[in-house]
Motif scaffolding. Structure first.
Motif, mmCIF file in Angstrom:
data_model
loop_
_atom_site.group_PDB
_atom_site.id
_atom_site.type_symbol
_atom_site.label_atom_id
_atom_site.label_comp_id
_atom_site.label_asym_id
_atom_site.label_seq_id
_atom_site.Cartn_x
_atom_site.Cartn_y
_atom_site.Cartn_z
ATOM 1 N N HIS A 48 2.040 35.590 25.404
ATOM 2 C CA HIS A 48 0.959 36.548 25.197
ATOM 3 C C HIS A 48 1.506 37.969 25.166
ATOM 4 C CE1 HIS A 48 -1.678 33.306 26.779
ATOM 5 N NE2 HIS A 48 -0.675 33.107 27.600
ATOM 6 N N CYS A 52 -3.063 40.983 27.116
ATOM 7 C CA CYS A 52 -3.970 39.856 26.893
ATOM 8 C C CYS A 52 -4.711 39.497 28.182
ATOM 9 C CB CYS A 52 -3.183 38.642 26.392
ATOM 10 S SG CYS A 52 -4.209 37.190 26.015
ATOM 11 N N TRP A 54 -5.574 36.656 29.196
ATOM 12 C CA TRP A 54 -5.046 35.426 29.801
ATOM 13 C C TRP A 54 -3.892 35.708 30.754
ATOM 14 C CZ3 TRP A 54 -7.319 30.855 29.820
ATOM 15 C CH2 TRP A 54 -8.333 30.621 28.898
ATOM 16 N N THR A 79 2.682 31.386 19.718
ATOM 17 C CA THR A 79 1.874 32.584 19.939
ATOM 18 C C THR A 79 0.491 32.238 20.482
ATOM 19 O OG1 THR A 79 1.090 32.552 17.669
ATOM 20 C CG2 THR A 79 3.024 33.903 18.123
ATOM 21 N N CYS A 80 -0.042 33.104 21.295
ATOM 22 C CA CYS A 80 -1.384 32.948 21.864
ATOM 23 C C CYS A 80 -2.409 33.128 20.743
ATOM 24 C CB CYS A 80 -1.598 34.007 22.945
ATOM 25 S SG CYS A 80 -3.299 34.139 23.531
ATOM 26 N N CYS A 83 -4.578 36.733 21.554
ATOM 27 C CA CYS A 83 -4.008 38.070 21.342
ATOM 28 C C CYS A 83 -3.043 38.135 20.159
ATOM 29 C CB CYS A 83 -3.318 38.567 22.613
ATOM 30 S SG CYS A 83 -1.837 37.633 23.087
#
Length: 89
Positions: A48, A52, A54, A79-80, A83
């Motif tokens: 992230h 982000c 999270w 990748t998240c 974000c």
């Protein structure tokens, strides 16, 4: 329904009444100590941006700080989807 003659009083949430815990302050200090723009959780498959939402859910002890997207990809992180971390070319 409240009577028309009584003013309404805004109630505070229980979380607003609680004092700030030392753990909360310590985690904010720890976040500012690391300048790396990306964070992953040990044992997870995604990384992230540090901003982000999270990231706040990752315990400090399980955080892996990364300097570059390429570094994250070398360590097999994806990748998240929230974000979508990226680096300018």
């Amino acid at each position: 329904m409240e009577p028309a003659g009584r003013p309404t009083i805004a109630k505070q949430l229980p979380s607003e009444l609680e004092p700030i815990s030392p753990e909360t302050t310590a985690s904010r200090v720890a976040e500012s100590e690391h300048g790396e723009p990306f964070v992953a959780q040990r044992g997870s498959k995604i990384f992230h941006r540090r901003e982000c939402a999270w990231v706040a859910r990752i315990p400090e002890i399980d955080r892996v700080y990364l300097k570059r997207v390429a570094e994250a990809r070398e360590q097999a992180y994806g990748t998240c989807p929230v974000c979508e971390p990226w680096e300018p070319a």
